[in-house]
Design a protein around this motif. Structure first.
Motif, PDB file in Angstrom:
ATOM      1  N   SER A 365       5.328  -1.181  -9.446  1.00  0.00           N
ATOM      2  CA  SER A 365       6.504  -0.748 -10.205  1.00  0.00           C
ATOM      3  C   SER A 365       6.675  -1.566 -11.477  1.00  0.00           C
ATOM      4  N   ALA A 368       9.093  -0.545 -14.379  1.00  0.00           N
ATOM      5  CA  ALA A 368      10.536  -0.662 -14.143  1.00  0.00           C
ATOM      6  C   ALA A 368      10.965  -2.112 -13.927  1.00  0.00           C
ATOM      7  N   ASP A 371      13.038  -4.566 -11.678  1.00  0.00           N
ATOM      8  CA  ASP A 371      13.393  -3.801 -10.491  1.00  0.00           C
ATOM      9  C   ASP A 371      12.147  -3.200  -9.848  1.00  0.00           C
ATOM     10  N   ASN A 372      12.210  -2.974  -8.558  1.00  0.00           N
ATOM     11  CA  ASN A 372      11.229  -2.122  -7.897  1.00  0.00           C
ATOM     12  C   ASN A 372      11.865  -0.751  -7.810  1.00  0.00           C
ATOM     13  N   LYS A 373      11.272   0.206  -8.526  1.00  0.00           N
ATOM     14  CA  LYS A 373      11.890   1.531  -8.639  1.00  0.00           C
ATOM     15  C   LYS A 373      12.189   2.158  -7.277  1.00  0.00           C
ATOM     16  N   VAL A 376      15.587   0.963  -5.729  1.00  0.00           N
ATOM     17  CA  VAL A 376      16.828   1.130  -6.486  1.00  0.00           C
ATOM     18  C   VAL A 376      17.808   1.967  -5.668  1.00  0.00           C
ATOM     19  N   ASP A 456       8.200   7.917  -6.011  1.00  0.00           N
ATOM     20  CA  ASP A 456       9.245   7.900  -7.038  1.00  0.00           C
ATOM     21  C   ASP A 456       9.606   9.302  -7.520  1.00  0.00           C
ATOM     22  N   PHE A 537      10.295   8.853 -11.618  1.00  0.00           N
ATOM     23  CA  PHE A 537      11.276   7.902 -12.143  1.00  0.00           C
ATOM     24  C   PHE A 537      10.663   6.503 -12.071  1.00  0.00           C
ATOM     25  N   ASP A 538       9.846   6.215 -13.087  1.00  0.00           N
ATOM     26  CA  ASP A 538       9.086   4.970 -13.042  1.00  0.00           C
ATOM     27  C   ASP A 538       9.418   4.007 -14.181  1.00  0.00           C
ATOM     28  N   THR A 539      10.476   4.281 -14.933  1.00  0.00           N
ATOM     29  CA  THR A 539      10.919   3.345 -15.966  1.00  0.00           C
ATOM     30  C   THR A 539      12.388   3.037 -15.752  1.00  0.00           C
ATOM     31  N   ARG A 540      12.858   1.982 -16.375  1.00  0.00           N
ATOM     32  CA  ARG A 540      14.258   1.597 -16.215  1.00  0.00           C
ATOM     33  C   ARG A 540      15.184   2.673 -16.775  1.00  0.00           C
ATOM     34  N   LEU A 543      15.316   5.542 -14.343  1.00  0.00           N
ATOM     35  CA  LEU A 543      16.110   5.205 -13.165  1.00  0.00           C
ATOM     36  C   LEU A 543      17.597   5.262 -13.472  1.00  0.00           C
TER      37      LEU A 543
END
Length: 550
Positions: A365, A368, A371-373, A376, A456, A537-540, A543
């Motif tokens: 991840s 992101a 964070d670990n996507k 979240v 994700d 959903f792999d970016t901040r 997310l």
């Protein structure tokens, strides 16, 4: 409908492609409705004459025809799927006895060769999720007049029906003689208990008695006082006559014997009687075995409240040869299968492919970070990975596996309590191929295909997963199933087990794209109504936006 070769011009807009055709980018699948864009791509690929079907105004396209007729097959405990390539499947939503109108189905199949309905055998026991029947439209379209005739036939009489199993209370009497081994009694009780519970029933505490008339008759009376709705007697000695000890005990307790002997082998020496409205059955010696035998046929009907009489038992002869012999060894030893679709009679598997979902949850991840996507939290409190996994668990898949790597313990904690299997991918940091290989290697031998889900992609819901599973049919060349939205391919992708060795040989971070490129003829695309199959959903930022979609 006009079928045949035609020059590839714009005049073919609206026609149906009859065979798969390759272009530089992909295979244009048979059944595709031609439009100017498809025609242009085929022309660029060098096709000048193609085979098509052109529909008349009075023709009904295959999917529409299948959906229309499938709607008339729906009923209590029956679920009809959406059409896929002119086919609808009918599944059971409850446990019971499947009954079919043989004459009615034969008449439907004779209306026109364009319409076919195939079913399980009559009187097959089924569990929730079992596939019962498939209705297939053979050509690309059917005249409205044929659909009208079939609809009239379907409205006239119900062709498919499930008689639900009732939760009967059963009593078991086991008689003893000095030579009878304890193991024989134990096996009889265990096998009988499994048979009763598999049909939604409850077995009272078994009663052991001497093998004599009075004690067995007294035990029958006792079981009736305890609420038994079905009485089973396992005699220490095989019944040889209607006047033998166990049948005579039924008569002494106020009952009658309706049939001694049945045309099913194993199971010939079953004796069927009644005490009032309560069935009272002297079990054949094979009842101590868990394998399918004559008692299963009778219990199916008893639990489904289907009539049982002399004529019913006499009619079991066709299909009643169950005994194994040298030219036909172990005819009913099945491949293992999940209990959700097991044959309630004896543990035999129900029909239909066994699909496993492999959820890839091993990545670092990094996009992101920090964070670990997958961990979240979402608005309902679940971790993102939990939503993805819950969609898989609610689907028709037979099993769900989750591949772990980075922060494995945290992923396990987020999925605590769910009926899934965790698989470790030791080399997960070398790329996605390691996760794919770990998941494929962990699949049980009975699995027919695997749906590879990215952890994700929580917007890919259960309905989407079930659509992909429904489209899978290797017999019709649909061995790889890919979702699309507005022409773009997405995830998850379903793979037939014939591709498992190729997946196991992958390396790096490219995934299975090389296998796709080499097997375009095996690909079936399933159009999805929304873009969930394209959204990971792999970016901040992604997310942050996720909460607007959940």
């Amino acid at each position: 409908m006009i079928f045949g070769p035609a020059p590839l011009t714009n005049d073919l807009t609206g026609a149906v492609l009859a065979h798969n055709l390759k272009t530089a980018e992909k295979v244009i699948a048979k059944g595709t409705i031609l439009d100017p864009d498809v025609i242009a791509r085929l022309r660029e690929a060098g096709h000048d004459i193609i085979t098509v079907a052109r529909l008349a105004p009075t023709d009904r396209p295959e999917a529409e025809a299948a959906a229309a007729l499938g709607a008339h097959l729906a009923g209590p405990f029956l679920r009809v799927t959406d059409p896929v390539h002119g086919r609808v499947n009918i599944f059971s939503t409850g446990a019971g006895l499947f009954r079919v109108d043989r004459a009615g189905i034969a008449a439907l199949n004779l209306i026109d060769e364009a319409i076919t309905l195939a079913t399980l055998p009559d009187a097959a026991p089924v569990a929730p999720g079992d596939m019962l029947a498939t209705l297939k439209i053979i050509p690309f379209a059917v005249p409205d007049a044929v659909i009208a005739a079939a609809t009239t036939r379907l409205d006239r009489r119900r062709l498919l029906e499930i008689l639900p199993f009732r939760p009967l209370v059963a009593g078991l009497i086991v008689s003893r003689l000095p030579h009878l081994k304890d193991s024989a009694i134990r096996n009889t009780i265990e096998a009988t208990s499994r048979r009763i519970t598999a049909r939604t029933g409850r077995l009272l505490d078994p009663i052991e008695t001497p093998h004599a008339l009075a004690p067995i008759a007294e035990a029958i009376t006792r079981l009736r006082s305890e609420g038994a709705e079905l009485i089973l007697i396992a005699g220490a000695s095989a019944v040889t006559d209607r006047a033998d000890i166990a049948p005579a005990a039924i008569v002494t307790a106020g009952g009658v014997i309706e049939r001694f002997g049945m045309p099913v082998d194993p199971g010939n020496l079953l004796c069927f009687g009644r005490i009032g409205t309560i069935p009272a059955i002297v079990l054949p010696g094979c009842a101590r075995s868990p394998k399918l035998n004559g008692i299963d046929f009778v219990l199916d009907r008893a639990f489904a409240a289907s009539p049982i009489d002399d004529a019913t038992i006499a009619g079991l002869g066709v299909g009643g040869l169950l005994k194994e012999f040298a030219p036909r060894p172990s005819p009913r030893i099945p491949r293992p299968k999940s209990s959700a679709s097991a044959d309630p009679r004896s543990g035999n598997p129900g029909p239909g492919p066994r699909i496993a979902v492999i959820v890839l949850a091993a990545g670092k991840s990094s996009r992101a970070a920090p964070d670990n996507k997958l961990l979240v939290p979402t608005p309902d409190g679940r971790a993102l990975i939990a939503i993805t996994v819950d969609h898989a668990l609610a689907s028709r898949a037979a099993a769900t596996l989750v591949v772990l790597g980075h922060r494995a313990n945290d992923i396990r904690a987020a999925l605590h309590g769910r009926p899934i299997r965790f698989v470790e991918a030791p080399g997960y940091d070398r790329g996605m191929a390691e996760s794919l290989k770990a998941g494929i290697a962990a699949l049980p031998a009975e699995i027919d295909a695997a749906l590879i889900c990215l952890g994700d992609m929580p917007l890919v819901d259960t309905a989407a997963i079930d659509r992909l599973i429904a489209a899978y049919d290797p017999d019709e060349g649909r061995s790889i199933v890919i979702p699309t939205h507005r022409g773009r391919r997405g995830n998850p992708i379903l793979w037939d087990r014939q591709f498992f060795p190729a997946i196991a040989a992958l390396s790096g971070d490219t995934g299975a794209r090389p296998i796709l490129a080499a097997n375009m003829d095996a690909v079936a695309e399933v159009a999805m109504p929304d873009d969930a199959v394209l959204r990971d959903f792999d970016t901040r930022d992604a997310l942050t936006a996720l909460k607007d979609h959940l």
